[in-house]
Design an enzyme around this catalytic site. Structure first.
Site, PDB file in Angstrom:
ATOM      1  N   GLU A  83      11.527   3.399   5.570  1.00 50.45           N
ATOM      2  CA  GLU A  83      10.890   3.750   6.834  1.00 50.45           C
ATOM      3  C   GLU A  83       9.736   2.808   7.130  1.00 50.45           C
ATOM      4  OE1 GLU A  83      11.768   8.414   7.517  1.00 50.45           O
ATOM      5  OE2 GLU A  83      10.025   8.011   6.290  1.00 50.45           O
ATOM      6  N   SER A 110      -2.514  -1.974   0.234  1.00 53.61           N
ATOM      7  CA  SER A 110      -3.056  -0.763  -0.361  1.00 53.61           C
ATOM      8  C   SER A 110      -2.416  -0.540  -1.726  1.00 53.61           C
ATOM      9  CB  SER A 110      -2.768   0.436   0.554  1.00 53.61           C
ATOM     10  OG  SER A 110      -3.221   1.630  -0.047  1.00 53.61           O
ATOM     11  N   CYS A 155       0.379   9.085   6.651  1.00 53.28           N
ATOM     12  CA  CYS A 155       0.195   8.664   5.259  1.00 53.28           C
ATOM     13  C   CYS A 155       0.833   9.663   4.299  1.00 53.28           C
ATOM     14  CB  CYS A 155      -1.282   8.616   4.895  1.00 53.28           C
ATOM     15  SG  CYS A 155      -2.242   7.428   5.786  1.00 53.28           S
ATOM     16  N   CYS A 171       9.234   4.910  -4.982  1.00 54.99           N
ATOM     17  CA  CYS A 171       8.043   4.453  -5.697  1.00 54.99           C
ATOM     18  C   CYS A 171       8.024   5.081  -7.083  1.00 54.99           C
ATOM     19  CB  CYS A 171       6.784   4.851  -4.930  1.00 54.99           C
ATOM     20  SG  CYS A 171       5.252   4.284  -5.704  1.00 54.99           S
ATOM     21  N   CYS A 173       2.323  12.893  -2.717  1.00 55.62           N
ATOM     22  CA  CYS A 173       2.991  11.920  -1.848  1.00 55.62           C
ATOM     23  C   CYS A 173       4.508  12.127  -1.811  1.00 55.62           C
ATOM     24  CB  CYS A 173       2.671  10.515  -2.355  1.00 55.62           C
ATOM     25  SG  CYS A 173       3.618   9.217  -1.538  1.00 55.62           S
ATOM     26  N   CYS A 175       3.014  -0.186   9.835  1.00 61.22           N
ATOM     27  CA  CYS A 175       2.877   0.244   8.450  1.00 61.22           C
ATOM     28  C   CYS A 175       4.213  -0.044   7.772  1.00 61.22           C
ATOM     29  CB  CYS A 175       2.539   1.732   8.410  1.00 61.22           C
ATOM     30  SG  CYS A 175       2.462   2.419   6.758  1.00 61.22           S
ATOM     31  N   CYS A 189       2.547   9.809  -7.469  1.00 65.26           N
ATOM     32  CA  CYS A 189       1.356  10.590  -7.118  1.00 65.26           C
ATOM     33  C   CYS A 189       1.802  11.969  -6.640  1.00 65.26           C
ATOM     34  CB  CYS A 189       0.553   9.893  -6.025  1.00 65.26           C
ATOM     35  SG  CYS A 189       0.036   8.234  -6.499  1.00 65.26           S
ATOM     36  N   SER A 200      -6.474   3.154  -3.522  1.00 62.46           N
ATOM     37  CA  SER A 200      -6.348   4.608  -3.466  1.00 62.46           C
ATOM     38  C   SER A 200      -7.068   5.195  -4.664  1.00 62.46           C
ATOM     39  CB  SER A 200      -4.864   4.994  -3.469  1.00 62.46           C
ATOM     40  OG  SER A 200      -4.244   4.451  -2.321  1.00 62.46           O
TER      41      SER A 200
HETATM   42  N1  SAH Z   1       1.344   2.919  -2.756  1.00 64.91           N
HETATM   43  C1  SAH Z   1       0.191   2.492  -2.081  1.00 64.91           C
HETATM   44  C2  SAH Z   1       0.369   2.385  -0.592  1.00 64.91           C
HETATM   45  C3  SAH Z   1       1.143   3.458   0.118  1.00 64.91           C
HETATM   46  S1  SAH Z   1       0.422   5.023   0.306  1.00 64.91           S
HETATM   47  C4  SAH Z   1      -0.976   3.382  -2.406  1.00 64.91           C
HETATM   48  O1  SAH Z   1      -0.774   4.430  -2.983  1.00 64.91           O
HETATM   49  O2  SAH Z   1      -2.104   2.983  -2.139  1.00 64.91           O
HETATM   50  C5  SAH Z   1      -0.812   4.849   1.558  1.00 64.91           C
HETATM   51  C6  SAH Z   1      -1.975   5.841   1.409  1.00 64.91           C
HETATM   52  O3  SAH Z   1      -1.564   7.175   1.735  1.00 64.91           O
HETATM   53  C7  SAH Z   1      -2.521   5.905   0.001  1.00 64.91           C
HETATM   54  O4  SAH Z   1      -3.917   5.869  -0.002  1.00 64.91           O
HETATM   55  C8  SAH Z   1      -2.004   7.241  -0.464  1.00 64.91           C
HETATM   56  O5  SAH Z   1      -2.752   7.749  -1.524  1.00 64.91           O
HETATM   57  C9  SAH Z   1      -2.095   8.068   0.783  1.00 64.91           C
HETATM   58  N2  SAH Z   1      -1.313   9.316   0.731  1.00 64.91           N
HETATM   59  C10 SAH Z   1      -0.242   9.585  -0.033  1.00 64.91           C
HETATM   60  N3  SAH Z   1       0.209  10.827   0.208  1.00 64.91           N
HETATM   61  C11 SAH Z   1      -0.608  11.371   1.144  1.00 64.91           C
HETATM   62  C12 SAH Z   1      -0.632  12.611   1.835  1.00 64.91           C
HETATM   63  N4  SAH Z   1       0.273  13.563   1.601  1.00 64.91           N
HETATM   64  N5  SAH Z   1      -1.599  12.821   2.758  1.00 64.91           N
HETATM   65  C13 SAH Z   1      -2.508  11.846   3.031  1.00 64.91           C
HETATM   66  N6  SAH Z   1      -2.516  10.640   2.430  1.00 64.91           N
HETATM   67  C14 SAH Z   1      -1.582  10.400   1.485  1.00 64.91           C
HETATM   68 FE1  SF4 Z   2       3.591   5.508  -4.606  1.00 62.22          FE
HETATM   69 FE2  SF4 Z   2       1.407   5.193  -3.040  1.00 62.22          FE
HETATM   70 FE3  SF4 Z   2       2.955   7.427  -2.875  1.00 62.22          FE
HETATM   71 FE4  SF4 Z   2       1.427   7.015  -5.022  1.00 62.22          FE
HETATM   72  S1  SF4 Z   2       0.715   7.334  -2.915  1.00 62.22           S
HETATM   73  S2  SF4 Z   2       3.564   7.694  -5.044  1.00 62.22           S
HETATM   74  S3  SF4 Z   2       1.579   4.805  -5.240  1.00 62.22           S
HETATM   75  S4  SF4 Z   2       3.574   5.340  -2.373  1.00 62.22           S
END
Ligand code: SAH
Ligand code: SF4
Length: 337
Positions: free
Chosen positions: A87, A190, A332, A108, A115, A101, A112, A213
Site C-alpha cells: 500500500e 523513518s 500511520c 515487516c 502496528c 507515504c 511492533c 520511532s
Molecule cells: N517501520 C518504520 C516506518 C513505518 S511506520 C518505523 O517503524 O519507523 C511509521 C510510523 O507509524 C512509526 O513511527 C510507527 O511507530 C507509527 N505507527 C505504527 N503503528 C501505529 C499506530 N497504530 N498508530 C499510530 N502510529 C503508528
Molecule cells: Fe514495522 Fe514500523 Fe510497523 Fe514496527 S511500526 S512493525 S517497524 S512498520
C-alpha cells in the site's frame, strides 16, 4: 521505471546509445508518458523491445480508497513480478504539500505491537524500482489535476533500514534531476531504531530527514512495545543518534505513538524531556490509530496536551501529528495488504 544506471546498461546491452536513458527518463518522469506508443522520439523497433522487456511501472493499481474530503488517497498496488501487494498513500495537506507515504517491504519483521504491518510478518524486500514507482505512480496520477508531489516519507509498510540498499538507491533515483528530481530535504526515512542503518546514513552525505520511532524513553517499556529494542537498546540508539547529529548537523525527529495508560504517563513525559534535552531534535506525538488484534487505545486529548506541555518545559520542540486517513485505514500503522 528503472534508474539511470540500470537504463544505461540496458541500452548498452541492446546496442543503443546511452542518451536513450536520459530520453526515456524524461519522457516518463517529466512528460508523464505512461506507455511506449506515446514516445514517438524512440525508434519503433526499440519501443517494441522496451514494451516486451521493461514495463514503465513495476507495480499496478488494484484498488483505490479516497477520504471523503479528498485529503487522502490510498492505493493497493500489485507488484508485477510476483503479484505481492503493498500500500502507498497520498496526503494532500492544506498548506499545499503533496506527500507520498511509501512502503519499503512487503510486511515487516520488526513486529511492533501497535502496528498493523507488524501483524502481517515479513514476506520480502521491495526492489528500489518498486519503492520509487510508488512515488512515480502518484506523480503520474496527479498530473491530470495539475498537481505535483512535493514530499516523500518512508513510513508505509516495512522497516526501511532492514532494506537499506534498495531504499538508498530509491532515494537517489527519486532525487536524480534526470528523473523526478525530488529534493532530498523533502524526503524522510523513518526507522524503528536500526542502529547500523542510522550510522550508515550518517556517512551517505545525503540531505534526507531522519525520523526515529521511539515510543518510550525507557528501555523496559520500549522493549515490550517494540521487540527490536532488545537488539538495539536505547543507550546504543542514543549514541548512534548523537553520532549522526555530529556528522550531519541535521535535526532528527522522534516519533512517539500515544497509547492510553501505556506510555502517556506524566512521569514518562519527564523522562522523555530529560532524554531529549539538549539534542538537535524534534518530538512528534502521534495519537494511536486503531488497528485490529490489540487492546491499545488512543490517549485522551487532555493527556496528550499535558504530556506535550511537560516535554516543552525541557526546551524540547514538540508537536502533535495531524493524522489524515484514519477513516480509510490509511493512517500511520494501519497499512496492511
Ligand atoms: N517501520 C518504520 C516506518 C513505518 S511506520 C518505523 O517503524 O519507523 C511509521 C510510523 O507509524 C512509526 O513511527 C510507527 O511507530 C507509527 N505507527 C505504527 N503503528 C501505529 C499506530 N497504530 N498508530 C499510530 N502510529 C503508528
Ligand atoms: Fe514495522 Fe514500523 Fe510497523 Fe514496527 S511500526 S512493525 S517497524 S512498520
Amino acid at each position: 521505471m528503472r534508474d539511470h544506471d540500470d537504463l544505461k546498461q540496458f541500452f548498452a546491452e541492446a546496442g543503443h546509445p546511452a542518451f536513450r536513458a536520459d530520453q526515456l527518463l524524461r519522457d516518463v518522469c517529466k512528460r508523464g508518458a505512461t506507455n511506449y506508443e506515446d514516445m514517438s522520439n524512440l525508434p519503433v523497433s526499440l519501443r517494441e523491445v522496451l514494451k516486451a522487456q521493461l514495463p514503465v511501472l513495476s507495480i499496478e493499481e488494484k484498488e483505490v480508497s479516497l477520504a471523503p474530503d479528498g485529503s487522502v488517497r490510498k492505493v493497493l498496488l500489485r507488484c508485477k513480478k510476483d503479484g505481492k501487494k503493498i500500500e502507498a498513500v497520498l496526503m494532500r495537506f492544506d498548506d499545499g504539500r503533496r506527500t507520498v507515504c511509501v512502503s519499503s517491504q512487503v510486511g515487516c519483521a520488526v513486529g511492533c505491537k501497535f502496528c498493523a504491518t507488524g501483524k502481517m510478518g515479513f514476506t520480502r524486500n521491495l526492489t528500489y524500482e518498486e519503492i520509487a514507482d510508488q512515488v512515480l505512480f502518484f506523480v503520474l496520477d496527479l498530473k491530470d489535476y495539475g498537481e505535483e508531489i512535493t514530499n516523500v516519507v518512508f513510513m508505509g509498510m516495512g522497516e526501511p533500514f532492514n532494506n537499506y540498499d534498495n531504499v538508498m538507491r530509491a532515494v537517489r533515483h527519486l532525487n536524480d534531476s534526470r528523473a523526478l528530481g525530488l529534493g532530498a530535504r523533502n524526503m524522510t526515512l523513518s526507522t524503528a531504531g536500526v542502529v547500523s542503518g542510522i550510522l550508515k546514513l550518517a556517512d551517505e552525505g545525503l540531505q534526507v530527514n531522519l525520523a526515529i520511532s521511539l515510543h518510550s524513553p525507557i528501555q523496559k517499556l520500549r522493549e515490550k512495545l517494540m521487540p527490536i529494542a532488545a537488539k538495539y537498546p536505547l543507550d546504543d540508539l542514543m549514541s548512534a543518534v548523537s553520532e549522526y547529529t555530529k556528522e550531519t548537523h541535521r535535526r532528527v525527529s522522534y516519533e512517539y505513538v500515544m497509547l492510553a495508560g501505556i506510555n502517556d504517563d506524566v512521569s514518562l513525559a519527564h523522562e522523555l524531556g530529560k532524554l531529549c534535552k539538549g539534542q538537535l531534535c524534534h518530538v512528534n506525538l502521534i495519537p494511536y490509530n486503531f488497528t485490529k488484534g490489540n487492546r491499545f487505545k488512543r490517549s485522551a486529548q487532555d493527556s496528550i496536551d499535558e504530556f506535550k506541555r511537560i516535554v516543552e518545559t525541557y526546551n524540547v520542540p514538540i508537536t502533535v501529528r495531524v493524522s489524515l486517513g484514519q477513516g480509510i485505514d490509511a493512517a500511520c500503522g494501519q497499512l496492511a495488504s
